[in-house]
Design an enzyme around this catalytic site. Structure first.
Site, PDB file in Angstrom:
ATOM      1  N   HIS A 130       1.197   5.227   1.992  1.00 32.25           N
ATOM      2  CA  HIS A 130       0.516   6.294   2.345  1.00 32.25           C
ATOM      3  C   HIS A 130       0.146   7.217   1.621  1.00 32.25           C
ATOM      4  CE1 HIS A 130       0.578   3.219   5.936  1.00 32.25           C
ATOM      5  NE2 HIS A 130       1.631   3.002   5.054  1.00 32.25           N
ATOM      6  N   HIS A 177       0.169  -0.981   0.413  1.00 33.16           N
ATOM      7  CA  HIS A 177      -0.244  -0.166   0.008  1.00 33.16           C
ATOM      8  C   HIS A 177       0.567   1.520  -0.366  1.00 33.16           C
ATOM      9  CE1 HIS A 177       0.812  -0.940   4.212  1.00 33.16           C
ATOM     10  NE2 HIS A 177       0.812  -0.183   4.195  1.00 33.16           N
TER      11      HIS A 177
HETATM   12  P1  AMP Z   1       2.389   0.186   7.084  1.00 27.61           P
HETATM   13  O1  AMP Z   1       2.730  -0.216   8.429  1.00 27.61           O
HETATM   14  O2  AMP Z   1       2.856   0.532   6.385  1.00 27.61           O
HETATM   15  O3  AMP Z   1       1.664  -1.492   6.652  1.00 27.61           O
HETATM   16  O4  AMP Z   1       1.194   0.369   7.036  1.00 27.61           O
HETATM   17  C1  AMP Z   1      -0.701   0.075   7.456  1.00 27.61           C
HETATM   18  C2  AMP Z   1      -1.268   1.144   7.874  1.00 27.61           C
HETATM   19  O5  AMP Z   1      -2.750   0.622   7.665  1.00 27.61           O
HETATM   20  C3  AMP Z   1      -1.666   2.029   9.503  1.00 27.61           C
HETATM   21  O6  AMP Z   1      -1.186   3.034   8.711  1.00 27.61           O
HETATM   22  C4  AMP Z   1      -2.254   2.092   9.274  1.00 27.61           C
HETATM   23  O7  AMP Z   1      -2.930   2.569  10.625  1.00 27.61           O
HETATM   24  C5  AMP Z   1      -3.413   1.287   8.899  1.00 27.61           C
HETATM   25  N1  AMP Z   1      -4.104   0.341   9.487  1.00 27.61           N
HETATM   26  C6  AMP Z   1      -4.417  -0.434  10.655  1.00 27.61           C
HETATM   27  N2  AMP Z   1      -5.803  -1.168   9.999  1.00 27.61           N
HETATM   28  C7  AMP Z   1      -6.676  -0.767   9.597  1.00 27.61           C
HETATM   29  C8  AMP Z   1      -8.455  -0.283   9.396  1.00 27.61           C
HETATM   30  N3  AMP Z   1      -9.176  -1.358   9.526  1.00 27.61           N
HETATM   31  N4  AMP Z   1      -8.704   0.610   7.871  1.00 27.61           N
HETATM   32  C9  AMP Z   1      -7.533   1.377   7.816  1.00 27.61           C
HETATM   33  N5  AMP Z   1      -6.418   1.220   8.554  1.00 27.61           N
HETATM   34  C10 AMP Z   1      -5.519   0.264   8.813  1.00 27.61           C
END
Ligand code: AMP
Length: 137
Positions: free
Chosen positions: A104, A102
Site C-alpha cells: 500500500h 501487495h
Molecule cells: P489488505 O487488507 O492489506 O489485503 O488490502 C487490500 C486492499 O485492497 C484494501 O485496501 C482494499 O480497499 C483494496 N481493494 C479491495 N478490493 C479492491 C478492488 N477491486 N480494487 C482495488 N482495491 C481493492
C-alpha cells in the site's frame, strides 16, 4: 499458505475485474485502491502468485520494491505530498483482506490514516487521481 487464484487481485491481473491502473509491466501492476485510506491510496502488486511477502520469491520482492519507489515518487509529484505511508500486511492475523501480496502507498501521516478497507471511495475522484499519478510516471 495455498494461493487462491480466484482472489480479487488475481482476477484483476487476468482482466476479469476492472481496475484504475497507473503502471504495468511484465512483472508488476500498480492500481488505485477503491477503499482509500487517504486520497491517492495506491496498491503495487507483483504478478507472481504469492499470498504474503513471506511467500514471495526474493527477486520478485526486490523488483516490486523498485516499482513501489517509482510509483511513490510519481504520487509525490502528482499530488504534491511530502509524506507517504508504505504499508504491507502479511497474513489475515495482521488484517490482510486480499490474499495476494501487495504494498500500500498511502499519501498521509500514520496519525491520520483512515480506516482500513472500510468504505468505497468516489470512483470518479479515484479515477481522476489515478490519471494524475499515471501522467507523472
Ligand atoms: P489488505 O487488507 O492489506 O489485503 O488490502 C487490500 C486492499 O485492497 C484494501 O485496501 C482494499 O480497499 C483494496 N481493494 C479491495 N478490493 C479492491 C478492488 N477491486 N480494487 C482495488 N482495491 C481493492
Amino acid at each position: 499458505m495455498a494461493y487462491d487464484d480466484q482472489n480479487i487481485f488475481a482476477r484483476i491481473l487476468r482482466g476479469e475485474l476492472p481496475a484504475f491502473k497507473v503502471y504495468e509491466d511484465e512483472q508488476v501492476l500498480a492500481f488505485m485502491d477503491v477503499m482509500p485510506q487517504a486520497e491517492g491510496h495506491t496498491l503495487v502488486i507483483p504478478k507472481t502468485p504469492a499470498v504474503t511477502l513471506l511467500d514471495l520469491d526474493p527477486e520478485a520482492a526486490a523488483y516490486t520494491i523498485q516499482i513501489v519507489q517509482k510509483v511513490a515518487k510519481a504520487i509525490e509529484k502528482a499530488l504534491d505530498v511530502k509524506g507517504i505511508v508504505l504499508m504491507q500486511l502479511s497474513g489475515a492475523a495482521a488484517g490482510q483482506t486480499v490474499p495476494h501480496v501487495h504494498f500500500h502507498l498511502i499519501p498521509t501521516s500514520v496519525h491520520e490514516l483512515g480506516k482500513h478497507a472500510a468504505k468505497m471511495g468516489d470512483m470518479e475522484q479515484i479515477k481522476a487521481i489515478g490519471e494524475k499519478i499515471k501522467a507523472a510516471l
